[in-house]
Design a protein around this motif. Structure first.
Motif, mmCIF file in Angstrom:
data_model
loop_
_atom_site.group_PDB
_atom_site.id
_atom_site.type_symbol
_atom_site.label_atom_id
_atom_site.label_comp_id
_atom_site.label_asym_id
_atom_site.label_seq_id
_atom_site.Cartn_x
_atom_site.Cartn_y
_atom_site.Cartn_z
ATOM 1 N N VAL A 124 79.848 -87.794 -20.917
ATOM 2 C CA VAL A 124 79.252 -87.372 -19.645
ATOM 3 C C VAL A 124 77.754 -87.652 -19.666
ATOM 4 C CG1 VAL A 124 78.723 -85.396 -18.173
ATOM 5 C CG2 VAL A 124 81.001 -85.625 -19.177
ATOM 6 N N ARG A 125 77.146 -87.350 -20.807
ATOM 7 C CA ARG A 125 75.710 -87.549 -20.917
ATOM 8 C C ARG A 125 75.335 -89.034 -20.986
ATOM 9 N NH1 ARG A 125 71.299 -84.750 -24.766
ATOM 10 N NH2 ARG A 125 72.809 -85.052 -26.405
ATOM 11 N N ALA A 126 76.060 -89.781 -21.798
ATOM 12 C CA ALA A 126 75.739 -91.199 -21.971
ATOM 13 C C ALA A 126 75.925 -91.973 -20.669
ATOM 14 C CB ALA A 126 76.600 -91.797 -23.082
ATOM 15 N N ALA A 127 76.911 -91.576 -19.883
ATOM 16 C CA ALA A 127 77.166 -92.270 -18.618
ATOM 17 C C ALA A 127 76.290 -91.718 -17.501
ATOM 18 C CB ALA A 127 78.632 -92.143 -18.241
ATOM 19 N N ASP A 128 75.559 -90.657 -17.818
ATOM 20 C CA ASP A 128 74.660 -90.027 -16.853
ATOM 21 C C ASP A 128 75.406 -89.564 -15.603
ATOM 22 O OD1 ASP A 128 72.090 -89.110 -16.538
ATOM 23 O OD2 ASP A 128 71.422 -90.852 -15.387
ATOM 24 N N LEU A 129 76.541 -88.919 -15.819
ATOM 25 C CA LEU A 129 77.360 -88.436 -14.704
ATOM 26 C C LEU A 129 76.852 -87.098 -14.182
ATOM 27 C CD1 LEU A 129 80.924 -89.114 -16.139
ATOM 28 C CD2 LEU A 129 79.725 -90.436 -14.408
#
Length: 507
Positions: free
Chosen positions: A25-30
């Motif tokens: 979630v964080r890496a994809a900046d969702l």
RNA sequence: CGGGAUGUAGCGCAGUCCGGUUAGCGCGCUCGGUUCGGGACCGAGAAGUCGGAGGUUCAAAUCCUCUCAUCCCGACCA
């Protein structure tokens, strides 16, 4: 360990599934956790997924004759009190508004003032407030069916929250319909479950099991609840959509009455059905890998990242010219009814950094263009559903065709991958020992991923369901449709049973 | 609401046991330069009420008291 084996997301799914989910979630900046306890901030890439979900569902709802409307976020307490089971189900998780203004507290702060004569509840669901309107709108059988949908935020005061899967406030869609007969309302309930199942498989590329909820798992106030259940990569079930046949319960509570064809007054039959931002959680856990998000093209905010590579101004000029031509060539491109979007990423970062950025965001295709490609009038194209280094050289003139065809293949491939995974982790179990062994982790240090869906017989009594829940935290996800009658014995008590149900650990 | 833990720069942490220069480190950020086909490097720089309040002391991130917040584990849930 060489650098090459490093995954973009750490830990991996195998190492720590729950943490992996958060990192994706964080890496994809969702989205991110808000300062407000239990609430999330949905960021542009995540919100765009939600908007695509809305778009696709709106079209489907439109086809089934539903229209969008909007009702208040505040529900007077007295409305809420009208349906006893409903109250019991939601009372413990309601945010309550009791005051209408703030006053200075004399200590430099503010205190609530202007106490309301009747408290408002921030909607955890809208059956009662919508029912109040429906009671006014419905007078005759000629007013039926009434087919309404609302897109809204709702609040359920949860103890423990997780981004997208369970948050205090979340976004959803709730359909509410009123019908003349029980049969018609039931037909509607099942029709919408079918719509959800189709949406999940066609757009989200997630295979789902349709079925009925047990008495213990159904919506508070409903006569029957149906759901679609999906398997996540940790082999747990995620309830991804629900559709409720409400009988005359809410019509009675809200006074939704009409004059029937015989001129007599009677209570109407209602349904409600919904899916939420939880679907984004489903999307993440169904398809993503140890390098980050993997998005089905039909729901991705954007489809093709174009990464130009150059060392100096001369190279930059020719490479960018080609990159711009590619962007231009995708104007108006579509896969089915979904418009294809491109991202030209010429930020001042190394090419590998830009590549990994898009891999983590789950963009379905990446096109790399460097001086070598310019020389050969071709580009390198990588699919997100394959390994990060598997690239295909494609002639410039074929780029658009290749990409459109491949986007379709990715959509299909990730669906099939998810289906295969579910099939491999779904087993028929007929012995109690085997059942308990199935849901007991073999590796005590990493117990998270184990089990799966068990198709087992159940006698139908709540006690057996409860016993298994207490022992194993395994619940009956649904009584699936489309199954043949079959003699067997309840997995817990051994009593006669005619059907198998789907057992699983769940979110 | 019960049990456990943690609050130090945007993020992740060290330092606290045993009080003592100007509170450090990694990542990120800013500026300049070299790089760019698989997560670059060099140089310079900005950034901290040490969760809050009170106390002990010549001296407190460090000791004491209170308080607030967050996280994890349990009962409930789309």
């Amino acid at each position: 360990m060489s650098k090459k084996e490093r995954t973009a997301i750490q830990p991996t799914r195998e190492e720590n599934y729950a943490e992996w989910f958060q990192q994706v979630v964080r890496a994809a900046d969702l989205a991110e956790n808000s300062e407000v306890r239990g609430c999330m901030v949905i960021k542009p890439w995540g919100y765009a997924i939600w908007e695509n979900i809305q778009k696709a569902l709106n079209e489907m709802f439109r086809e089934t004759g539903h229209r969008n409307a909007y009702f208040p976020i505040f529900i007077p307490k007295s409305y809420f009190e009208k349906e006893a089971e409903h109250v019991e189900g939601f009372a413990k998780e309601c945010a309550v508004v009791t005051h209408s203004k703030l006053e200075e507290d004399g200590k430099g702060g503010l205190k609530p003032a202007g106490e309301l004569t009747e408290a408002y509840i921030v909607r955890p669901t809208s059956e009662t407030i919508i029912g109040a309107s429906f009671a006014k709108w419905v007078n005759s059988y000629r007013d039926l069916p009434l087919l309404i949908n609302q897109w809204a935020n709702v609040v359920r005061w949860e103890m423990r929250t997780r981004l997208f899967l369970r948050t205090t406030e979340f976004l959803w869609q709730e359909g509410h319909t009123v019908h003349e007969t029980s049969e018609e309302a039931m037909e509607e309930t099942l029709q919408m479950l079918e719509v959800y199942a189709r949406f999940a498989s066609e757009f989200l590329a997630i295979p789902v099991i349709k079925g009925e909820k047990t008495e213990g798992e159904k919506f508070p106030g409903a006569v029957n609840t149906y759901s679609i259940e999906a398997m996540m990569q940790d082999k747990k079930a995620l309830q991804s959509g629900t559709s409720h046949f409400l009988g005359q319960n809410f019509a009675t509570a809200s006074g939704i009455r009409f004059q029937n064809r015989e001129g007599e007054f009677q209570h109407a039959w209602t349904t409600s059905w919904g899916v939420s931002t939880r679907l984004i959680g489903a999307l993440i856990m169904a398809h993503s890998d140890d390098d980050g998000l993997v998005l089905p093209p039909k729901i991705a905010p954007s489809h093709i990242a174009i990464v130009p590579i150059y060392r100096d101004d001369a190279e930059r000029e020719v490479v960018m010219a080609m990159a711009n031509r590619i962007v231009e060539s995708f104007k108006g491109a579509r896969i089915d009814d979904v418009r294809v979007y491109t991202e030209l990423d010429n930020r001042d970062l190394t090419s590998s950094e830009r590549n990994w950025y898009w891999i983590k965001k789950g963009i379905p295709l990446r096109i790399e263009i460097g001086p070598r490609d310019v020389a050969s009038n071709s580009v390198m194209i990588a699919r997100r559903d394959l390994g990060p280094r598997e690239k295909q050289s494609v002639e410039m003139e074929n780029v658009v065709d290749y990409c459109l065809k491949t986007l379709g293949e990715i959509q299909k491939n990730i669906y099939e991958r998810a289906l295969k995974f579910r099939q491999e982790n779904t087993v028929k179990i007929d012995s109690k020992d085997e059942f308990y062994a199935f849901y007991t982790p073999k590796n005590a240090e990493q117990p998270e991923i184990h089990g799966g869906f068990a198709l087992s017989h159940w006698c139908g009594c709540p006690d057996c369901e409860e016993k298994i829940k207490d022992d194993l935290k395994v619940t009956i996800r649904c009584i699936p449709f489309n199954q043949d009658e079959e003699d067997g014995n309840c997995i817990n008590c051994g009593a006669q049973s005619k059907r198998r149900v789907v057992f699983a650990k769940s979110y």
